[in-house]
Design a protein around this motif. Sequence first.
Motif, PDB file in Angstrom:
ATOM      1  N   GLY A  92       0.811  -1.207   0.000  1.00  0.00           N
ATOM      2  CA  GLY A  92       0.000   0.000   0.000  1.00  0.00           C
ATOM      3  C   GLY A  92       0.846   1.260   0.000  1.00  0.00           C
ATOM      4  N   GLY A  93       1.953   1.244   0.727  1.00  0.00           N
ATOM      5  CA  GLY A  93       2.833   2.414   0.794  1.00  0.00           C
ATOM      6  C   GLY A  93       3.484   2.741  -0.534  1.00  0.00           C
ATOM      7  N   VAL A  94       3.811   1.701  -1.306  1.00  0.00           N
ATOM      8  CA  VAL A  94       4.383   1.918  -2.643  1.00  0.00           C
ATOM      9  C   VAL A  94       3.352   2.619  -3.523  1.00  0.00           C
ATOM     10  N   LEU A  95       2.098   2.160  -3.435  1.00  0.00           N
ATOM     11  CA  LEU A  95       1.038   2.789  -4.222  1.00  0.00           C
ATOM     12  C   LEU A  95       0.783   4.216  -3.744  1.00  0.00           C
ATOM     13  N   MET A  96       0.827   4.447  -2.444  1.00  0.00           N
ATOM     14  CA  MET A  96       0.609   5.792  -1.910  1.00  0.00           C
ATOM     15  C   MET A  96       1.652   6.773  -2.447  1.00  0.00           C
ATOM     16  N   LYS A  97       2.894   6.333  -2.550  1.00  0.00           N
ATOM     17  CA  LYS A  97       3.941   7.196  -3.114  1.00  0.00           C
ATOM     18  C   LYS A  97       3.653   7.504  -4.579  1.00  0.00           C
ATOM     19  N   LYS A  98       3.231   6.488  -5.328  1.00  0.00           N
ATOM     20  CA  LYS A  98       2.893   6.704  -6.738  1.00  0.00           C
ATOM     21  C   LYS A  98       1.751   7.714  -6.874  1.00  0.00           C
ATOM     22  N   LEU A  99       0.756   7.622  -5.990  1.00  0.00           N
ATOM     23  CA  LEU A  99      -0.368   8.554  -6.013  1.00  0.00           C
ATOM     24  C   LEU A  99       0.099   9.977  -5.726  1.00  0.00           C
ATOM     25  N   ASP A 100       0.907  10.142  -4.688  1.00  0.00           N
ATOM     26  CA  ASP A 100       1.372  11.472  -4.317  1.00  0.00           C
ATOM     27  C   ASP A 100       2.258  12.072  -5.413  1.00  0.00           C
ATOM     28  N   ASP A 101       3.107  11.248  -6.018  1.00  0.00           N
ATOM     29  CA  ASP A 101       3.969  11.729  -7.106  1.00  0.00           C
ATOM     30  C   ASP A 101       3.138  12.245  -8.284  1.00  0.00           C
ATOM     31  N   ALA A 102       2.171  11.452  -8.717  1.00  0.00           N
ATOM     32  CA  ALA A 102       1.337  11.847  -9.861  1.00  0.00           C
ATOM     33  C   ALA A 102       0.495  13.074  -9.521  1.00  0.00           C
ATOM     34  N   ALA A 103      -0.114  13.062  -8.340  1.00  0.00           N
ATOM     35  CA  ALA A 103      -0.978  14.174  -7.936  1.00  0.00           C
ATOM     36  C   ALA A 103      -0.196  15.480  -7.826  1.00  0.00           C
ATOM     37  N   THR A 104       1.037  15.399  -7.334  1.00  0.00           N
ATOM     38  CA  THR A 104       1.883  16.594  -7.246  1.00  0.00           C
ATOM     39  C   THR A 104       2.116  17.184  -8.633  1.00  0.00           C
ATOM     40  N   LEU A 105       2.399  16.326  -9.586  1.00  0.00           N
ATOM     41  CA  LEU A 105       2.620  16.808 -10.959  1.00  0.00           C
ATOM     42  C   LEU A 105       1.345  17.422 -11.542  1.00  0.00           C
ATOM     43  N   SER A 106       0.194  16.833 -11.258  1.00  0.00           N
ATOM     44  CA  SER A 106      -1.068  17.420 -11.724  1.00  0.00           C
ATOM     45  C   SER A 106      -1.261  18.815 -11.135  1.00  0.00           C
ATOM     46  N   ALA A 107      -1.004  18.944  -9.834  1.00  0.00           N
ATOM     47  CA  ALA A 107      -1.158  20.240  -9.171  1.00  0.00           C
ATOM     48  C   ALA A 107      -0.184  21.271  -9.745  1.00  0.00           C
ATOM     49  N   ARG A 108       1.058  20.862  -9.968  1.00  0.00           N
ATOM     50  CA  ARG A 108       2.051  21.782 -10.538  1.00  0.00           C
ATOM     51  C   ARG A 108       1.693  22.155 -11.968  1.00  0.00           C
ATOM     52  N   ARG A 109       1.217  21.183 -12.732  1.00  0.00           N
ATOM     53  CA  ARG A 109       0.843  21.447 -14.125  1.00  0.00           C
ATOM     54  C   ARG A 109      -0.335  22.422 -14.170  1.00  0.00           C
ATOM     55  N   HIS A 110      -1.285  22.257 -13.261  1.00  0.00           N
ATOM     56  CA  HIS A 110      -2.458  23.145 -13.250  1.00  0.00           C
ATOM     57  C   HIS A 110      -2.075  24.556 -12.802  1.00  0.00           C
ATOM     58  N   SER A 111      -1.301  24.643 -11.731  1.00  0.00           N
ATOM     59  CA  SER A 111      -0.982  25.964 -11.164  1.00  0.00           C
ATOM     60  C   SER A 111       0.201  26.633 -11.847  1.00  0.00           C
ATOM     61  N   ARG A 112       1.047  25.824 -12.492  1.00  0.00           N
ATOM     62  CA  ARG A 112       2.301  26.302 -13.093  1.00  0.00           C
ATOM     63  C   ARG A 112       3.185  26.968 -12.048  1.00  0.00           C
ATOM     64  N   GLU A 113       3.161  26.397 -10.845  1.00  0.00           N
ATOM     65  CA  GLU A 113       4.030  26.845  -9.757  1.00  0.00           C
ATOM     66  C   GLU A 113       5.050  25.755  -9.471  1.00  0.00           C
ATOM     67  N   LYS A 114       6.240  26.182  -9.043  1.00  0.00           N
ATOM     68  CA  LYS A 114       7.322  25.245  -8.760  1.00  0.00           C
ATOM     69  C   LYS A 114       7.001  24.375  -7.551  1.00  0.00           C
ATOM     70  N   GLU A 115       6.367  24.982  -6.557  1.00  0.00           N
ATOM     71  CA  GLU A 115       6.080  24.265  -5.328  1.00  0.00           C
ATOM     72  C   GLU A 115       4.592  24.090  -5.118  1.00  0.00           C
ATOM     73  N   CYS A 116       4.181  22.847  -4.981  1.00  0.00           N
ATOM     74  CA  CYS A 116       2.826  22.496  -4.573  1.00  0.00           C
ATOM     75  C   CYS A 116       2.973  21.451  -3.487  1.00  0.00           C
ATOM     76  N   VAL A 117       2.355  21.699  -2.355  1.00  0.00           N
ATOM     77  CA  VAL A 117       2.492  20.776  -1.236  1.00  0.00           C
ATOM     78  C   VAL A 117       1.172  20.069  -0.959  1.00  0.00           C
ATOM     79  N   THR A 118       1.297  18.838  -0.494  1.00  0.00           N
ATOM     80  CA  THR A 118       0.118  18.056  -0.138  1.00  0.00           C
ATOM     81  C   THR A 118      -0.443  18.608   1.161  1.00  0.00           C
ATOM     82  N   ALA A 119      -1.677  19.090   1.113  1.00  0.00           N
ATOM     83  CA  ALA A 119      -2.334  19.605   2.315  1.00  0.00           C
ATOM     84  C   ALA A 119      -3.101  18.492   3.023  1.00  0.00           C
TER      85      ALA A 119
END
Length: 177
Positions: A30-57
């Motif tokens: 489950g932890g391996v999948l959780m990392k994959k989720l956070d990695d992909a989601a971070t890129l989606s957030a950065r792509r949408h906002s076009r900001e260098k830093e997006c943090v998981t809230a």
Amino acid sequence: MNAKKVKESRIINTAQVLSCDLNNYNTLFGGVLMKKLDDAATLSARRHSREKECVTASTDSIDFLCPIHQTDSVCVESFVTYTGKTSMEVFCKVIAEDIMTGERRIAATAFLTFVAFGENKRPVEVPGVIPETEEEIFLYKTAKERAEIRKIRRQKSKELAAYISLKKPWDTEEEEK
């Protein structure tokens, strides 16, 4: 600030399941999948906002719907479904595919919330979203309800934190005096 189409934030990452990713049940940790989720989601957030830093809230529950085996590929798809002023809700779906048969199944889903930070390390305003597909429209329309649940959960977590001890379990009361 112009709204962006949901598809502009879509990230798709497919990988094989390696033996080092398996737990003692021969399914993906489950932890391996959780990392994959956070990695992909971070890129989606950065792509949408076009900001260098997006943090998981926050990460809402990750719902593991079926096991992922070593004979599967694992595809994580993420995209921004809704935005507040500075926050972004990102939906992730995990599709497991049996490489031998081609059978595909939804293995997990999750919602993560991100905040975009500007150069001054302060939250910045993010664009709205424009849903187009039936899936995107459904997720967009149901986002406010999830946001309200998150607010309540966060408040409950703060209440809980007020009662959680910071003492080290190995310290005795006598040593503290």
